[in-house]
Scaffold this motif. Structure first.
Motif, PDB file in Angstrom:
ATOM      1  N   VAL A   1       0.675  -1.062   0.046  1.00  0.00           N
ATOM      2  CA  VAL A   1       0.017  -0.063   0.044  1.00  0.00           C
ATOM      3  C   VAL A   1       1.020   1.331  -0.061  1.00  0.00           C
ATOM      4  CG1 VAL A   1      -1.791   1.401   1.555  1.00  0.00           C
ATOM      5  CG2 VAL A   1      -1.927  -1.012   1.010  1.00  0.00           C
ATOM      6  N   LEU A   2       1.833   1.068   0.798  1.00  0.00           N
ATOM      7  CA  LEU A   2       3.002   2.379   0.632  1.00  0.00           C
ATOM      8  C   LEU A   2       3.284   2.462  -0.669  1.00  0.00           C
ATOM      9  CD1 LEU A   2       4.569   4.340   2.586  1.00  0.00           C
ATOM     10  CD2 LEU A   2       6.317   2.608   2.627  1.00  0.00           C
ATOM     11  N   SER A   3       3.900   1.617  -1.415  1.00  0.00           N
ATOM     12  CA  SER A   3       4.367   1.782  -2.630  1.00  0.00           C
ATOM     13  C   SER A   3       3.264   2.325  -3.583  1.00  0.00           C
ATOM     14  CB  SER A   3       5.023   0.507  -2.833  1.00  0.00           C
ATOM     15  OG  SER A   3       3.865  -0.450  -3.581  1.00  0.00           O
ATOM     16  N   SER A   4       1.974   1.619  -3.473  1.00  0.00           N
ATOM     17  CA  SER A   4       0.999   2.189  -4.220  1.00  0.00           C
ATOM     18  C   SER A   4       0.763   3.629  -3.975  1.00  0.00           C
ATOM     19  CB  SER A   4      -0.260   1.494  -4.196  1.00  0.00           C
ATOM     20  OG  SER A   4      -0.350   0.087  -4.412  1.00  0.00           O
ATOM     21  N   ALA A   5       0.862   4.207  -2.744  1.00  0.00           N
ATOM     22  CA  ALA A   5       0.664   5.469  -2.380  1.00  0.00           C
ATOM     23  C   ALA A   5       1.637   6.478  -3.103  1.00  0.00           C
ATOM     24  CB  ALA A   5       0.604   5.645  -0.919  1.00  0.00           C
ATOM     25  N   LEU A   6       3.030   5.918  -3.087  1.00  0.00           N
ATOM     26  CA  LEU A   6       3.891   6.673  -3.762  1.00  0.00           C
ATOM     27  C   LEU A   6       3.850   6.647  -5.110  1.00  0.00           C
ATOM     28  CD1 LEU A   6       7.269   5.199  -1.681  1.00  0.00           C
ATOM     29  CD2 LEU A   6       6.154   7.486  -1.662  1.00  0.00           C
ATOM     30  N   PHE A   7       3.539   5.824  -5.815  1.00  0.00           N
ATOM     31  CA  PHE A   7       3.254   5.567  -7.375  1.00  0.00           C
ATOM     32  C   PHE A   7       2.104   6.644  -7.586  1.00  0.00           C
ATOM     33  CE2 PHE A   7       1.323   3.616 -10.807  1.00  0.00           C
ATOM     34  CZ  PHE A   7       2.295   3.063 -11.650  1.00  0.00           C
ATOM     35  N   LEU A   8       1.120   6.633  -6.967  1.00  0.00           N
ATOM     36  CA  LEU A   8      -0.138   7.517  -7.125  1.00  0.00           C
ATOM     37  C   LEU A   8       0.262   8.919  -6.808  1.00  0.00           C
ATOM     38  CD1 LEU A   8      -2.984   7.183  -7.887  1.00  0.00           C
ATOM     39  CD2 LEU A   8      -3.590   6.813  -5.680  1.00  0.00           C
ATOM     40  N   PHE A   9       1.256   9.248  -5.844  1.00  0.00           N
ATOM     41  CA  PHE A   9       1.787  10.556  -5.659  1.00  0.00           C
ATOM     42  C   PHE A   9       2.573  10.998  -6.762  1.00  0.00           C
ATOM     43  CE2 PHE A   9       4.568  13.198  -2.457  1.00  0.00           C
ATOM     44  CZ  PHE A   9       3.772  14.255  -2.512  1.00  0.00           C
ATOM     45  N   GLY A  10       3.326  10.116  -7.468  1.00  0.00           N
ATOM     46  CA  GLY A  10       4.182  10.449  -8.538  1.00  0.00           C
ATOM     47  C   GLY A  10       3.299  10.646  -9.679  1.00  0.00           C
ATOM     48  N   ILE A  11       2.344   9.882  -9.806  1.00  0.00           N
ATOM     49  CA  ILE A  11       1.185  10.113 -11.060  1.00  0.00           C
ATOM     50  C   ILE A  11       0.736  11.801 -10.688  1.00  0.00           C
ATOM     51  CG2 ILE A  11      -1.021   9.651 -11.967  1.00  0.00           C
ATOM     52  CD1 ILE A  11      -0.286   6.721 -11.251  1.00  0.00           C
ATOM     53  N   SER A  12       0.191  11.857  -9.554  1.00  0.00           N
ATOM     54  CA  SER A  12      -0.127  13.376  -9.322  1.00  0.00           C
ATOM     55  C   SER A  12       0.728  14.360  -9.497  1.00  0.00           C
ATOM     56  CB  SER A  12      -0.723  13.516  -7.869  1.00  0.00           C
ATOM     57  OG  SER A  12       0.618  13.654  -7.125  1.00  0.00           O
ATOM     58  N   TYR A  13       1.934  13.932  -9.498  1.00  0.00           N
ATOM     59  CA  TYR A  13       2.806  15.135  -9.979  1.00  0.00           C
ATOM     60  C   TYR A  13       3.018  15.376 -11.615  1.00  0.00           C
ATOM     61  CZ  TYR A  13       5.280  17.076  -5.956  1.00  0.00           C
ATOM     62  OH  TYR A  13       5.604  17.700  -4.876  1.00  0.00           O
ATOM     63  N   VAL A  14       3.120  14.194 -12.147  1.00  0.00           N
ATOM     64  CA  VAL A  14       3.020  14.264 -13.663  1.00  0.00           C
ATOM     65  C   VAL A  14       1.869  14.877 -14.259  1.00  0.00           C
ATOM     66  CG1 VAL A  14       3.073  12.820 -15.630  1.00  0.00           C
ATOM     67  CG2 VAL A  14       4.253  12.039 -13.638  1.00  0.00           C
TER      68      VAL A  14
ATOM     69  N   LEU B   1       1.730  18.649 -13.527  1.00  0.00           N
ATOM     70  CA  LEU B   1       2.556  19.443 -14.351  1.00  0.00           C
ATOM     71  C   LEU B   1       2.315  19.371 -15.716  1.00  0.00           C
ATOM     72  CD1 LEU B   1       5.913  18.687 -12.279  1.00  0.00           C
ATOM     73  CD2 LEU B   1       4.962  20.824 -12.792  1.00  0.00           C
ATOM     74  N   LEU B   2       1.772  18.239 -16.288  1.00  0.00           N
ATOM     75  CA  LEU B   2       1.713  18.104 -17.777  1.00  0.00           C
ATOM     76  C   LEU B   2       0.214  18.110 -18.279  1.00  0.00           C
ATOM     77  CD1 LEU B   2       4.137  15.296 -18.496  1.00  0.00           C
ATOM     78  CD2 LEU B   2       4.480  18.063 -18.689  1.00  0.00           C
ATOM     79  N   GLY B   3      -0.736  18.080 -17.334  1.00  0.00           N
ATOM     80  CA  GLY B   3      -2.149  17.953 -17.416  1.00  0.00           C
ATOM     81  C   GLY B   3      -2.783  16.746 -18.120  1.00  0.00           C
ATOM     82  N   THR B   4      -1.814  15.580 -18.143  1.00  0.00           N
ATOM     83  CA  THR B   4      -2.514  14.478 -18.765  1.00  0.00           C
ATOM     84  C   THR B   4      -1.738  13.315 -18.265  1.00  0.00           C
ATOM     85  OG1 THR B   4      -2.464  13.513 -20.933  1.00  0.00           O
ATOM     86  CG2 THR B   4      -0.503  14.531 -20.467  1.00  0.00           C
TER      87      THR B   4
END
Lengths: 514, 474
Positions: free
Chosen positions: B162-175, B178-181
């Motif tokens: 779950v921790l890694s999924s959260a990090l993954f999702l956090f990364g997605i949110s940054y992308v 910043l890029l809107g897609t």
């Protein structure tokens, strides 16, 4: 020469492979079946090799019997087989030693089927390496030849306790495989470096030979092959796996190990190192000549100190392989022909040596020279075998070793006196002298061993032992025939070897170095 | 909307649903047939999928799923691996697991998730597919409720997962921020000319960390040995073969398509992780005494090799990586199959327990030896061909130094694989009674062993498939 249109090399390769598969699939085959399958699968390659040899006696130049099949196109890898004069002579060696080893192996009683499965796999690997034109497959077969040694020593070997330490078969087997595969790490890296440097044209020897690699690249990469393959050729200081492996191994495995497997290493240096990187070879060879002399002298010295018959033969084998490496290192037609001849000579000789040691051990259950004495009174024929192989080992004229070691030493002297006097010339001069001294030191331990084991007074312990049986004598006889045949009439071999190294020697700048 | 593109996934989902529903109504003795029902179902799906003609050009389901050669290749691979795991499960589940319906349904859902991962073409779909896989694995790991080790490892897996999924999702949110897609192709378009700023790099790094957890890359590998050891054996096989292959399939697609243009910003990170992962995995494997832990570390080492392909991607490298993943997954399934069969007969899983196996069952011993040698990359097994191809490709991209490390590591790995071979062939065992192996494992295992060998000697078709799949991106 017969059937020039058949894919002869594939047939040679696939005969033991099919036999191995057959053994694997048979459920509880009888002893007779196993003997039948293994004999047929080793005799057919021998007969075909004689047939192949005829082609080179007619015309020794170039690669013959080429076959090519697609494999992986994206990397430019094809299954490409072909033999040159060196390859065919080593084929002859392999086929003879394998027949002899298989015969000696008939005595193995436990898990015969598996034993021959692995042994035949090893033989496939050896044949494949000698005939591969594509370096991927050379590497493939090279690893295939090394790997079966693990189960062969591990399962059928024996642990020996000496007064100071115990050498377990597990240790011997693991050490051997790890050394060989660590060597192959270097080879693999070298192959990839060549692949990248040659702009990804693939791994085919014929195309890679045409590429001119920069001298600095050649100098940087050649040591990878020299050491990587050199481990298998037991060059000092990477030789210790070999005697330990011999002591742990059963006789037929030792025969193939000393007889054929170590030749793969020298062959690899010649085929991959020297043919593709001739300038790198020219640069490093004086150094390697020095190492080869260490092999010769150090091997002889260590042998003198050994008490176990297998260690004696194992370390003397390290010394004799020094001549092979020295011959290659001369980069002179005489020396290189001598090196190949020494591969054959030492191959049959060490196989015979291990056969004889095996015969003695079977009867006495010891290999300790301090315990054995006067065996010739009860084992006349075995004593005869030992004497012949001993004399061959000390390079008595008339045996194959004499002509081979003579050529190597002459090659070294020829390099020394060829052209203006330089540091390199001194190295080769000393190397040649070292070779002569090594041969004399061999006489010391061989004669001492013969004297103490066979020709002393017979002790009571060995009163009841029996002599070698017909099976063992036939297996040994085949090998003796080669030793004497090559020793007395080496001209067909020399005529084939005469022209084999022209390409390497003309493309390298041997003469132009300081 | 062309939902027919999802027909294989839908079929697997229906199959899983049917098993769950049937499980409620049939008496216990009929549940014996679940693995065979599932296997038949998956086999039919594979056969129909192959014979219905694979699409020659990419087809899209909105912006969510793409079906191209890459997707097709991995769908088939995952279905086949799923079948392998199901075959391996039969007897084990019979003996050790009381929730049979759930078990088989969850395996099918895991297969479904991996197929979705192969086809995802935007980050949230990718995330959902990974989560679907992870959630089925969380349950599968701890499905033996009475076994304390299984529960403990399940708990560990859930928390870290779950921790890694959260990090993954956090990364997605940054992308996305910043890029809107989140669509891979659009991300690539947006970064093709713009330099990568720190925020995006942060996002990409978090996504790498997320993937790193899932493939057990160092330093995110800590869960793997405990989970591999604690999970029931067929689940471990699923984790090591199917889940790892699927995460790498997605990893390839995300980093080659979406973040391909910004490779210069993240390449070094993955190169370093790759080097660390292969070295640490193989070195620690040397000290293991439990075969499941050993396989865990060996599979960590394998992740290290595979990561090289992502850092050095090109058509040749990705072809090599796909080829290598297929060979690895096949060999791993074969290895675990033998481990499971041995466990079913004896209940052992320590390496020293394998002593004397060659005498008790030559067939099992030779199958395990073949699959381990294949994993170590020795001729004439498929692992040798895949490793040579893959390493050559990475070296061709200019990473000879890393490949040299990888080659050294594969010899280290041989050392610990040989320890198992030593036990099986050389050491005398305490038990000597021959093992009785049923016809099904015998046939399937024989088939796997032959496949490993034949693909090693003649890999042309598999190579052609991998090259076609990689052609999707280049």
């Amino acid at each position: 020469m017969f059937w020039p249109d058949l894919p002869l090399l594939s047939i040679v390769l696939s005969t033991p492979a099919i036999a191995a598969l057959l053994l694997l699939l048979l459920r509880n085959p009888s002893r007779t079946t196993i003997i039948g399958i293994t004999s047929v699968s080793t005799v057919i390659p021998f007969l075909l090799t004689l047939n192949l040899l005829a082609g080179y006696l007619a015309d020794p130049i170039g690669y013959k019997y080429l076959e090519q099949y697609q494999w992986i196109d994206a990397l430019g890898i094809t299954f490409h087989l072909g033999l040159d004069g060196v390859g065919v002579l080593l084929y002859l060696l392999t086929s003879i030693v394998s027949i002899s080893a298989i015969m000696i192996g008939w005595k193995i009683e436990t898990q015969q089927k598996e034993f021959y499965f692995f042994l035949l796999l090893l033989i496939v690997g050896v044949y494949g390496t000698f005939a591969s034109v594509d370096l991927f497959f050379l590497f493939f077969f090279y690893e295939l030849a090394a790997l079966p040694m693990y189960p062969l020593i591990g399962i059928w070997g024996a642990s020996t306790s000496f007064s100071r330490f115990t050498l377990t078969k597990q240790y011997g087997a693991m050490k051997l495989v790890m050394y060989l595969l660590l060597g192959s790490v270097l080879v693999w890296i070298g192959l990839l470096a060549i692949y990248v440097e040659a702009d990804f044209i693939g791994f085919n020897l014929f195309t890679l030979r045409e590429v001119t690699f920069s001298q600095s690249f050649q100098i940087a990469i050649f040591p990878l092959f020299a050491i990587g393959f050199g481990v298998l050729a037991t060059i000092w200081p990477f030789h210790t796996w070999s005697p330990d492996g011999h002591v742990a191994a059963p006789t037929p495995v030792s025969m193939l190990h000393a007889g054929v497997l170590t030749k793969l290493g020298a062959f690899g240096i010649l085929r991959v190192g020297m043919e593709i990187l001739p300038d790198g070879a020219a640069f490093w060879m004086p150094w390697i000549a020095g190492i080869a002399v260490i092999n010769i002298i150090y091997g002889a010295l260590v042998t003198t100190a050994q008490k176990d018959l297998k260690y004696i033969v194992g370390y003397s084998s390290v010394g004799h392989m020094g001549y092979v490496v020295l011959g290659l290192a001369t980069m002179h037609p005489l020396g290189m022909a001598g090196a190949v001849l020494q591969m054959i000579s030492h191959g049959v000789m060490s196989a015979l040596f291990f056969t004889s040691v095996g015969i003695v051990y079977d009867r006495t259950h010891t290999r300790d020279v301090t315990l054995l004495s006067g065996l010739s009174h009860r084992m006349g024929k075995t004593a005869g075998l030992f004497t012949i192989v001993g004399l061959a080992s000390l390079a008595l004229p008339g045996t194959s070793a004499f002509i081979a070691e003579l050529l190597v030493i002459l090659g070294a002297f020829a390099r020394a006196f060829d052209g203006p006097w330089t540091v390199t010339s001194t190295v080769y001069l000393l190397a040649g002298i070292g070779g002569v001294i090594g041969a004399m030191m061999t006489a010391v331990y061989i004669l001492r061993m013969l004297g103490s084991v066979f020709f002393g007074p017979l002790t009571d312990t060995w009163e009841k032992i029996t002599d070698a049986g017909p099976r063992e004598l036939v297996a040994a006889g085949i090998l003796i025939a080669v030793i004497l045949g090559v020793g007395l009439y080496p001209f067909p071999f020399l005529s084939i070897l005469d022209t084999q190294f022209d390409a390497i020697l003309t493309s390298s700048n041997v003469g132009n170095l300081p | 909307m062309n939902f027919l593109l999802l027909l294989p996934e839908i079929s697997v989902a229906i199959l899983a649903g049917c098993i769950i529903i049937i499980d409620l109504f049939v008496p216990e003795r009929f549940k014996r047939s679940f693995p065979y029902v599932s296997i038949t179902g998956l086999s039919l799906i594979v056969v129909f999928y192959i014979f219905s003609g694979l699409p020659s050009s990419p087809s899209f389901l909105q912006n969510v799923i793409v079906v191209d050669h890459f997707t097709s290749f991995f769908r088939i691979l995952f279905l086949l691996l799923g079948i392998g795991v199901l075959f391996a499960s039969g007897e084990f589940v019979e003996k050790h697991i009381d929730k049979k319906g759930e078990y088989y349904a969850l395996i099918l859902i895991a297969v479904l998730a991996t197929m979705l991962m192969a086809g995802a073409r935007e980050l949230l779909t990718a995330f959902l597919a990974i989560e679907l896989l992870s959630f089925s694995l969380y349950v599968l790991v701890s499905i033996t409720r009475t076994d304390q080790r299984s529960n403990e490892s399940g708990m560990k897996y859930i928390i870290l997962g779950v921790l890694s999924s959260a990090l993954f999702l956090f990364g997605i949110s940054y992308v996305y921020g910043l890029l809107g897609t989140t669509i891979f192709d659009d991300i690539a378009q947006a970064t093709i000319n713009a330099p990568v700023n720190l925020g995006l790099l942060f996002g990409i790094t978090l996504i790498i960390v997320g993937f790193g957890f899932k493939v057990a890359a160092v330093p995110f590998h800590m869960w793997a040995p405990d989970v591999y050891e604690g999970a029931p054996l067929p689940t471990t096989a699923l984790l090591a073969a199917l889940a790892k292959a699927a995460v790498f399939a997605l990893f390839i697609r995300v980093f080659v398509t979406a973040f391909g243009p910004s490779i210069s910003s993240w390449q070094t990170i993955i190169l370093i992780i790759a080097g660390l992962t292969m070295t640490l995995g193989n070195l620690v494997a040397l000290t293991q005494s439990n075969i499941k832990r050993l396989m865990a570390y060996s599979s960590i080492g394998q992740s290290g090799y595979m990561l090289m392909g992502i850092a050095a991607f090109s058509h040749l490298t990705i072809s090599g990586l796909i080829f290598h993943i297929s060979g690895y997954a096949l060999s791993t399934i074969a290895a675990f199959f033998t481990i499971i069969v041995y466990h079913n007969q004896t209940g052992h899983e320590e390496i020293t327990d394998y002593a004397g196996l060659a005498k008790r069952s030559p067939f099992l011993a030779i199958s395990l030896m073949a699959s381990l040698f294949s994993l170590a990359g020795l001729p004439f097994f498929v692992g040798f061909a895949t490793k040579f191809y893959f390493f050559t490709a990475v070296a061709a991209e200019g990473f000879l130094w890393l490949v040299s490390l990888a080659i050294l590591n594969s010899v280290i790995s041989l050392y610990y694989y040989l320890q198992i071979v030593r036990q099986m062939y050389i050491e005398p065992g305490t038990e000597t009674a021959p093992l009785m192996i049923g016809p099904t494992p015998r046939i399937v295992l024989g088939f796997l062993a032959i496949a490993i060998t034949v693909l090693g000697i003649y890999p042309r078709f598999l190579v052609a498939g991998a090259e076609l799949a990689a052609r999707t991106f280049f």
